[in-house]
Design a protein around this motif. Sequence first.
Motif, PDB file in Angstrom:
ATOM      1  N   GLU A  87     -40.820  34.568 -11.212  1.00  0.00           N
ATOM      2  CA  GLU A  87     -40.754  33.213 -11.755  1.00  0.00           C
ATOM      3  C   GLU A  87     -41.810  33.095 -12.847  1.00  0.00           C
ATOM      4  O   GLU A  87     -42.999  33.318 -12.595  1.00  0.00           O
ATOM      5  N   MET A  88     -41.385  32.734 -14.065  1.00  0.00           N
ATOM      6  CA  MET A  88     -42.329  32.699 -15.179  1.00  0.00           C
ATOM      7  C   MET A  88     -43.233  31.473 -15.164  1.00  0.00           C
ATOM      8  O   MET A  88     -44.294  31.480 -15.798  1.00  0.00           O
ATOM      9  N   ARG A  89     -42.812  30.392 -14.505  1.00  0.00           N
ATOM     10  CA  ARG A  89     -43.688  29.231 -14.410  1.00  0.00           C
ATOM     11  C   ARG A  89     -44.781  29.492 -13.370  1.00  0.00           C
ATOM     12  O   ARG A  89     -44.500  30.094 -12.330  1.00  0.00           O
ATOM     13  N   PRO A  90     -46.032  29.093 -13.541  1.00  0.00           N
ATOM     14  CA  PRO A  90     -46.556  28.267 -14.638  1.00  0.00           C
ATOM     15  C   PRO A  90     -47.064  29.066 -15.845  1.00  0.00           C
ATOM     16  O   PRO A  90     -47.583  28.469 -16.782  1.00  0.00           O
ATOM     17  N   MET A  91     -46.914  30.391 -15.808  1.00  0.00           N
ATOM     18  CA  MET A  91     -47.380  31.186 -16.953  1.00  0.00           C
ATOM     19  C   MET A  91     -46.710  30.713 -18.241  1.00  0.00           C
ATOM     20  O   MET A  91     -47.338  30.634 -19.291  1.00  0.00           O
ATOM     21  N   ARG A  92     -45.407  30.382 -18.112  1.00  0.00           N
ATOM     22  CA  ARG A  92     -44.652  29.866 -19.250  1.00  0.00           C
ATOM     23  C   ARG A  92     -43.701  28.810 -18.720  1.00  0.00           C
ATOM     24  O   ARG A  92     -42.888  29.088 -17.833  1.00  0.00           O
ATOM     25  N   SER A  93     -43.782  27.615 -19.245  1.00  0.00           N
ATOM     26  CA  SER A  93     -42.955  26.523 -18.746  1.00  0.00           C
ATOM     27  C   SER A  93     -41.723  26.346 -19.629  1.00  0.00           C
ATOM     28  O   SER A  93     -41.455  27.144 -20.531  1.00  0.00           O
ATOM     29  N   THR A  94     -40.955  25.305 -19.349  1.00  0.00           N
ATOM     30  CA  THR A  94     -39.753  24.990 -20.121  1.00  0.00           C
ATOM     31  C   THR A  94     -39.832  23.535 -20.571  1.00  0.00           C
ATOM     32  O   THR A  94     -40.653  22.765 -20.054  1.00  0.00           O
ATOM     33  N   PRO A  95     -38.969  23.115 -21.485  1.00  0.00           N
ATOM     34  CA  PRO A  95     -39.000  21.711 -21.928  1.00  0.00           C
ATOM     35  C   PRO A  95     -38.625  20.712 -20.843  1.00  0.00           C
ATOM     36  O   PRO A  95     -38.923  19.529 -20.963  1.00  0.00           O
ATOM     37  N   ALA A  96     -37.954  21.158 -19.780  1.00  0.00           N
ATOM     38  CA  ALA A  96     -37.452  20.221 -18.778  1.00  0.00           C
ATOM     39  C   ALA A  96     -38.263  20.215 -17.493  1.00  0.00           C
ATOM     40  O   ALA A  96     -38.318  19.205 -16.794  1.00  0.00           O
ATOM     41  N   HIS A  97     -38.889  21.343 -17.143  1.00  0.00           N
ATOM     42  CA  HIS A  97     -39.623  21.417 -15.877  1.00  0.00           C
ATOM     43  C   HIS A  97     -40.997  20.767 -15.999  1.00  0.00           C
ATOM     44  O   HIS A  97     -41.625  20.778 -17.061  1.00  0.00           O
ATOM     45  N   GLN A  98     -41.458  20.226 -14.881  1.00  0.00           N
ATOM     46  CA  GLN A  98     -42.754  19.551 -14.858  1.00  0.00           C
ATOM     47  C   GLN A  98     -43.734  20.227 -13.913  1.00  0.00           C
ATOM     48  O   GLN A  98     -44.927  19.951 -13.960  1.00  0.00           O
ATOM     49  N   THR A  99     -43.257  21.087 -13.006  1.00  0.00           N
ATOM     50  CA  THR A  99     -44.123  21.731 -12.028  1.00  0.00           C
ATOM     51  C   THR A  99     -43.864  23.234 -12.028  1.00  0.00           C
ATOM     52  O   THR A  99     -42.998  23.736 -12.743  1.00  0.00           O
ATOM     53  N   ALA A 100     -44.600  23.936 -11.186  1.00  0.00           N
ATOM     54  CA  ALA A 100     -44.392  25.375 -10.995  1.00  0.00           C
ATOM     55  C   ALA A 100     -43.652  25.647  -9.695  1.00  0.00           C
ATOM     56  O   ALA A 100     -43.489  26.801  -9.304  1.00  0.00           O
ATOM     57  N   ASP A 101     -43.204  24.592  -9.014  1.00  0.00           N
ATOM     58  CA  ASP A 101     -42.513  24.768  -7.736  1.00  0.00           C
ATOM     59  C   ASP A 101     -41.144  25.398  -7.931  1.00  0.00           C
ATOM     60  O   ASP A 101     -40.490  25.224  -8.964  1.00  0.00           O
ATOM     61  N   PHE A 102     -40.685  26.096  -6.900  1.00  0.00           N
ATOM     62  CA  PHE A 102     -39.355  26.674  -6.914  1.00  0.00           C
ATOM     63  C   PHE A 102     -38.312  25.571  -6.732  1.00  0.00           C
ATOM     64  O   PHE A 102     -38.583  24.524  -6.145  1.00  0.00           O
ATOM     65  N   ALA A 103     -37.110  25.825  -7.217  1.00  0.00           N
ATOM     66  CA  ALA A 103     -35.964  24.924  -7.005  1.00  0.00           C
ATOM     67  C   ALA A 103     -36.242  23.499  -7.468  1.00  0.00           C
ATOM     68  O   ALA A 103     -35.782  22.538  -6.853  1.00  0.00           O
ATOM     69  N   GLU A 104     -36.987  23.353  -8.560  1.00  0.00           N
ATOM     70  CA  GLU A 104     -37.256  22.015  -9.094  1.00  0.00           C
ATOM     71  C   GLU A 104     -35.980  21.428  -9.700  1.00  0.00           C
ATOM     72  O   GLU A 104     -35.324  22.075 -10.512  1.00  0.00           O
ATOM     73  N   LEU A 105     -35.628  20.216  -9.296  1.00  0.00           N
ATOM     74  CA  LEU A 105     -34.457  19.532  -9.831  1.00  0.00           C
ATOM     75  C   LEU A 105     -34.880  18.734 -11.051  1.00  0.00           C
ATOM     76  O   LEU A 105     -35.800  17.925 -10.974  1.00  0.00           O
ATOM     77  N   VAL A 106     -34.192  18.929 -12.176  1.00  0.00           N
ATOM     78  CA  VAL A 106     -34.652  18.305 -13.413  1.00  0.00           C
ATOM     79  C   VAL A 106     -33.731  17.210 -13.939  1.00  0.00           C
ATOM     80  O   VAL A 106     -34.164  16.360 -14.708  1.00  0.00           O
ATOM     81  N   CYS A 107     -32.462  17.227 -13.573  1.00  0.00           N
ATOM     82  CA  CYS A 107     -31.522  16.263 -14.163  1.00  0.00           C
ATOM     83  C   CYS A 107     -31.265  15.061 -13.266  1.00  0.00           C
ATOM     84  O   CYS A 107     -31.216  13.937 -13.722  1.00  0.00           O
ATOM     85  N   SER A 108     -31.071  15.290 -12.006  1.00  0.00           N
ATOM     86  CA  SER A 108     -30.718  14.241 -11.058  1.00  0.00           C
ATOM     87  C   SER A 108     -31.263  14.656  -9.703  1.00  0.00           C
ATOM     88  O   SER A 108     -31.782  15.760  -9.548  1.00  0.00           O
ATOM     89  N   ASN A 109     -31.170  13.774  -8.730  1.00  0.00           N
ATOM     90  CA  ASN A 109     -31.588  14.148  -7.377  1.00  0.00           C
ATOM     91  C   ASN A 109     -30.415  14.171  -6.411  1.00  0.00           C
ATOM     92  O   ASN A 109     -30.587  14.224  -5.211  1.00  0.00           O
ATOM     93  N   SER A 110     -29.200  14.130  -6.944  1.00  0.00           N
ATOM     94  CA  SER A 110     -28.011  14.056  -6.096  1.00  0.00           C
ATOM     95  C   SER A 110     -27.351  15.417  -5.929  1.00  0.00           C
ATOM     96  O   SER A 110     -27.146  16.147  -6.893  1.00  0.00           O
TER      97      SER A 110
END
Length: 462
Positions: A31-54
Amino acid sequence: MALVKIIGAGLAGSEAAWQCARRGLDVDLFEMRPMRSTPAHQTADFAELVCSNSLKSDSENTAPWLLKEEMRRAGSLLLEIARECAVPAGHALAVDRVTFAARVTEAISRESRIHIQREEVTAVDELRHVTIIATGPLTSEELASEISRLSEPEVSKAERSPGPTPHTSDSQSPHLYFYDSISPIVEAGSIDMSRVYMAARYDKGSADYINCPMTPEEYSRFYDALVAAQSVEERDWEKLNYFESCLPIEEIARRGRDTLRFGPMKPVGLIDPRTGRMPYAVVQLRQENLRADSYNLVGFQNHLKFGEQARVLRLIPGLENARFLRYGQIHRNTYINAPTLLQETLQMKTHPQVFFAGQICGVEGYVESIATGLLAGMHAAALVTGSALAPAPRASAFGSLTHYVTHADAQNFQPANITFDLLPPLSKKIRDRKERHRLQCELALKEFDGWMERVGSVTVKA
């Protein structure tokens, strides 16, 4: 040495790692986070949901329910955690996304057979390692270039020009992309509850959604402001290629004055208990976390400038003084042309030691991503142990999803959610839709259970 290498610890990668580990295999999970993040992710946790919670409908005999039921029977870790982190959402399964990601990270981290590597992967050794690529819609440019190489085996590394291969929207290319967007979130305490009402559509499930009703005049004012609002700079969006089921609201609005009223602002089945009538249009808000201190605007993904979003969305009744915890945004969504590249086991046709799972393999949605991660983990474990690889039965939700991904029209391939349209028709024509879907689910689960008895048993090695 780990027997399976998994790139990406999102929904698919985490589930795949768990499935391999419970079958006694050692896994390197990168997993590249937190070494390198993305425009949508906010944490370094696995399975982070970025669009919705449903995680979609939990109503029995619906297509999303069927897929989740098959996942449950197959021992999905992430589905189990999702139910533990569920928040009220009527007939749908929605989760507290922060708690969900934290618990997935904890479960994966304490599994002794899964070795977590916090680093970016930019090269794939398709001959030495069984590898699952589950890097999702925000795959880095460097790894995207490597995937392009794998997709075109006749082009060797020596023949490639240096630097990453540019993304292209040309459907002839094995490497595709489109743009996806995420919905705004508002602070619960800033919603004027005197102007809204709680209800679930058609009273299905508990009344967990906040509904903001609109009169014709309010809708007209909102519509005019929306289509006139300023988007991000034109030059940044010259080649937008949206997924049709996740269009920004301003794009939907531009297709006609009433399109929103037949889409995300559809009032059907949402009777206002204060008036006994159906509103002209309605905006639904869904609880975002267990504390119920934030709500997201269902279906209101957009790419307006933040200031414009605040101005336009505060025209919605009840949101006049809304405090926004997150504005809608655009992010890149990368996926391969799976029909040309993958077998139904999610292996590459030309590199059978390489599997793809999650959104990058051409599915859309959280549940679908987890399901393909589960399948890739099962198939990778079978390959390593010398067992036969058998695709999920065509009649099942698993099988229908992978059948679509690997048999769709390669010239016009777009990611798909699980729907009954993907399942094969019954041999006998049933006019009643509910009865037809019930029988399809019954057949699917029967076929699925038989398949699991043959190939899905878990034998944990010492």
